[in-house]
Design a protein around this motif. Structure first.
Motif, PDB file in Angstrom:
ATOM      1  N   ALA A   1       0.848  -1.191   0.000  1.00 38.04           N
ATOM      2  CA  ALA A   1       0.000   0.000   0.000  1.00 38.04           C
ATOM      3  C   ALA A   1       0.887   1.245   0.000  1.00 38.04           C
ATOM      4  N   PRO A   2       0.354   2.368  -0.481  1.00 42.75           N
ATOM      5  CA  PRO A   2       1.152   3.603  -0.512  1.00 42.75           C
ATOM      6  C   PRO A   2       1.632   4.050   0.869  1.00 42.75           C
ATOM      7  N   ASP A   3       0.889   3.708   1.912  1.00 42.06           N
ATOM      8  CA  ASP A   3       1.274   4.128   3.263  1.00 42.06           C
ATOM      9  C   ASP A   3       2.325   3.229   3.899  1.00 42.06           C
ATOM     10  N   GLY A   4       2.820   2.238   3.141  1.00 45.61           N
ATOM     11  CA  GLY A   4       3.842   1.335   3.654  1.00 45.61           C
ATOM     12  C   GLY A   4       3.290   0.035   4.205  1.00 45.61           C
ATOM     13  N   GLY A   5       1.974  -0.080   4.282  1.00 47.14           N
ATOM     14  CA  GLY A   5       1.348  -1.308   4.760  1.00 47.14           C
ATOM     15  C   GLY A   5       1.119  -2.276   3.611  1.00 47.14           C
ATOM     16  N   TYR A   6       0.246  -3.237   3.833  1.00 49.18           N
ATOM     17  CA  TYR A   6      -0.063  -4.238   2.819  1.00 49.18           C
ATOM     18  C   TYR A   6      -1.568  -4.424   2.708  1.00 49.18           C
ATOM     19  N   HIS A   7      -2.003  -4.834   1.518  1.00 50.78           N
ATOM     20  CA  HIS A   7      -3.399  -5.188   1.280  1.00 50.78           C
ATOM     21  C   HIS A   7      -3.442  -6.627   0.785  1.00 50.78           C
TER      22      HIS A   7
END
Length: 75
Positions: free
Chosen positions: A38-44
């Protein structure tokens, strides 16, 4: 939010998805899941291939722009 624990499966590591998550993802045993950054550094985690979605959007754009030509070629 659902907390998952990493577990050992043979020589690999994995997570077990609760049945609520499986139902929400509309998936089943053996079906592919895609983990994307994800753009925020997380994952989807999603049940569809995001790259395929982009390709289909491009194909739909081309079909829309050239619909008259494609209609003539279809005859």
């Amino acid at each position: 939010m659902v907390e998952l624990k990493v577990r050992k499966f043979g020589n690999s590591l994995g997570v077990v998805l609760p049945k609520e998550v499986i139902a929400r993802l509309n998936t089943q045993e053996g079906a592919p899941l895609y983990l994307t950054e994800a753009p925020d550094g997380g994952y989807h985690l999603v049940p569809y291939d995001p790259a395929f979605e982009k390709k289909m959007a491009k194909a739909e754009d081309i079909m829309h722009r050239y619909r008259d030509t494609l209609h003539i070629l279809a005859k």
